[in-house]
Design a protein around this motif. Structure first.
Motif, PDB file in Angstrom:
ATOM      1  N   LEU A 121      -6.601  -8.859  -2.661  1.00 41.36           N
ATOM      2  CA  LEU A 121      -5.295  -8.327  -3.033  1.00 41.36           C
ATOM      3  C   LEU A 121      -5.498  -7.095  -3.900  1.00 41.36           C
ATOM      4  O   LEU A 121      -6.385  -7.060  -4.767  1.00 41.36           O
ATOM      5  CB  LEU A 121      -4.494  -9.400  -3.776  1.00 41.36           C
ATOM      6  N   LEU A 122      -4.691  -6.074  -3.678  1.00 39.15           N
ATOM      7  CA  LEU A 122      -4.896  -4.777  -4.306  1.00 39.15           C
ATOM      8  C   LEU A 122      -4.178  -4.666  -5.642  1.00 39.15           C
ATOM      9  O   LEU A 122      -3.127  -5.264  -5.858  1.00 39.15           O
ATOM     10  CB  LEU A 122      -4.407  -3.662  -3.385  1.00 39.15           C
ATOM     11  N   GLY A 123      -4.760  -3.852  -6.537  1.00 38.67           N
ATOM     12  CA  GLY A 123      -4.158  -3.565  -7.825  1.00 38.67           C
ATOM     13  C   GLY A 123      -3.090  -2.494  -7.717  1.00 38.67           C
ATOM     14  O   GLY A 123      -2.923  -1.852  -6.672  1.00 38.67           O
ATOM     15  N   PRO A 124      -2.376  -2.228  -8.802  1.00 41.72           N
ATOM     16  CA  PRO A 124      -1.218  -1.337  -8.776  1.00 41.72           C
ATOM     17  C   PRO A 124      -1.542   0.132  -8.553  1.00 41.72           C
ATOM     18  O   PRO A 124      -0.663   0.908  -8.187  1.00 41.72           O
ATOM     19  CB  PRO A 124      -0.587  -1.545 -10.151  1.00 41.72           C
ATOM     20  N   ARG A 125      -2.805   0.530  -8.732  1.00 41.89           N
ATOM     21  CA  ARG A 125      -3.196   1.919  -8.498  1.00 41.89           C
ATOM     22  C   ARG A 125      -4.248   2.042  -7.398  1.00 41.89           C
ATOM     23  O   ARG A 125      -4.805   3.119  -7.189  1.00 41.89           O
ATOM     24  CB  ARG A 125      -3.733   2.552  -9.792  1.00 41.89           C
ATOM     25  N   ASP A 126      -4.527   0.965  -6.710  1.00 44.99           N
ATOM     26  CA  ASP A 126      -5.524   1.011  -5.633  1.00 44.99           C
ATOM     27  C   ASP A 126      -4.957   1.731  -4.412  1.00 44.99           C
ATOM     28  O   ASP A 126      -3.792   1.548  -4.042  1.00 44.99           O
ATOM     29  CB  ASP A 126      -5.944  -0.402  -5.227  1.00 44.99           C
ATOM     30  N   ASP A 127      -5.790   2.541  -3.773  1.00 49.23           N
ATOM     31  CA  ASP A 127      -5.370   3.268  -2.583  1.00 49.23           C
ATOM     32  C   ASP A 127      -5.083   2.323  -1.420  1.00 49.23           C
ATOM     33  O   ASP A 127      -5.633   1.215  -1.339  1.00 49.23           O
ATOM     34  CB  ASP A 127      -6.462   4.253  -2.146  1.00 49.23           C
ATOM     35  N   ILE A 128      -4.228   2.779  -0.513  1.00 50.14           N
ATOM     36  CA  ILE A 128      -4.028   2.123   0.769  1.00 50.14           C
ATOM     37  C   ILE A 128      -5.009   2.784   1.738  1.00 50.14           C
ATOM     38  O   ILE A 128      -4.787   3.915   2.185  1.00 50.14           O
ATOM     39  CB  ILE A 128      -2.586   2.293   1.272  1.00 50.14           C
TER      40      ILE A 128
END
Length: 330
Positions: A121-128
């Motif tokens: 699961l990605l963090g709030p500033r992680d790129d797509i």
């Protein structure tokens, strides 16, 4: 109380307690090393975390540090269960209307839920990060609740008591991969890449009168490249509340502590409030003008998702992501 996870301490991060304004934080390894550890023993750990939060709010913790949102992972970097519902049927109605299909009557009484990938699961500033723009890259702004252990066959009335935390998320969808997958009648897989989460989970008391135990009645704001896409109210046109979704999910199984249950794309029937995903805007264009002009996301596009309280303060912090082309490691 607001809780998050630093990108330190391994794959499951390091649990922190964050201040209400999301400017300060403190790590709490002596109470729970990770968010999952805290949720596994929530009845005992939660009061101790609450005490830390109150001290942090009084500026009574010398070990507190300035919070850098970019240093945060998803509050649960990986979860045992991530299941996403379709609580706002106005979204499904538009999609079906645009292709000339009728809504099955059963959808108004029997919720849709699918199991999403929860291993990363990605963090709030992680790129797509994705390989191809031609896949139809889309954002989906949603709400979610996080539960403790929920028994099989729980009633909606009893399900409400198992909601311990709430957050917002971006359930990225690859719209042009979906038709082929759905045609197999076996659900999503390739068309649902990693989901991204807000900086923090919050306890229900942080939401005040906006939360009634089952519905959160505040606008969810999303934007692409600085231009607002929409701000539908999450408490309006809700066909299934969270207790109903949880009850549905437990028909044949229990849910483990740390289960994340999503609302599906927040959508209102009042089109003036905009949309929480590009697909919905595209379907409205097709219905109104028989011409789709809104493109899906491209490499370099930036999305932002946030929910503000009645005083204009960010509740969960913002999700801000850039769409980036995947490069195969050499």
């Amino acid at each position: 109380m607001k809780l998050g996870s630093l990108k330190t301490g391994g794959r499951d991060g390091t649990l922190i307690v964050a201040s209400r304004d999301l400017t300060r934080a403190v790590a709490v390894p002596e109470l729970a090393r990770t968010m999952q550890v805290a949720l596994d023993d929530w009845v005992h750990v939660e009061p101790r975390l609450q005490s830390v939060f109150e001290k942090l709010e009084r500026d009574d913790l010398p070990e507190a540090f300035d919070l850098d949102v970019a240093a945060l992972s998803a509050p649960l970097p990986r979860a045992y269960q991530w299941c996403d519902g379709s609580a706002y049927l106005s979204h499904a109605e538009l999609v079906r209307k645009a292709r000339g299909a009728e809504m099955p009557a059963s959808l108004y009484s029997d919720p849709l839920i699918y199991q999403g990938a929860a291993d990363l699961l990605l963090g709030p500033r992680d790129d797509i990060v994705l390989a191809d723009e031609k896949w139809g890259i889309d954002l989906e702004a949603e709400l979610a609740v996080i539960t403790d252990d929920v028994p099989m066959g729980v009633s909606p009335a009893d399900a409400a008591q198992h909601i311990k935390l709430l957050t917002i998320l971006n359930d990225v969808s690859l719209r042009l991969l979906m038709p082929a997958e759905l045609a197999k009648q076996f659900g999503f897989f390739q068309s649902k890449p990693s989901t991204a989460f807000a900086p923090v989970f919050v306890t229900p008391d942080e939401l005040g009168d906006a939360w009634n135990g089952s519905v959160l009645s505040l606008p969810l704001i999303s934007a692409v490249n600085g231009k607002e896409l929409g701000r539908p109210n999450a408490g309006v046109d809700l066909d299934f509340d969270f207790p109903a979704l949880i009850s549905h999910a437990t028909k044949s199984r229990g849910l483990g502590a740390g289960t994340i249950v999503g609302s599906g794309t927040v959508s209102n029937r009042d089109r003036s409030v905009g949309s929480s995903c590009l697909q919905e805007r595209r379907m409205i264009e097709k219905i109104d003008r028989n011409e789709v002009t809104t493109p899906f996301l491209k490499f370099g596009d930036v999305i932002r998702i946030e929910m503000l309280d009645t005083n204009g303060a960010s509740i969960f912090g913002s999700i801000e992501q850039t769409v980036v082309k995947y490069q195969v490691a050499q």
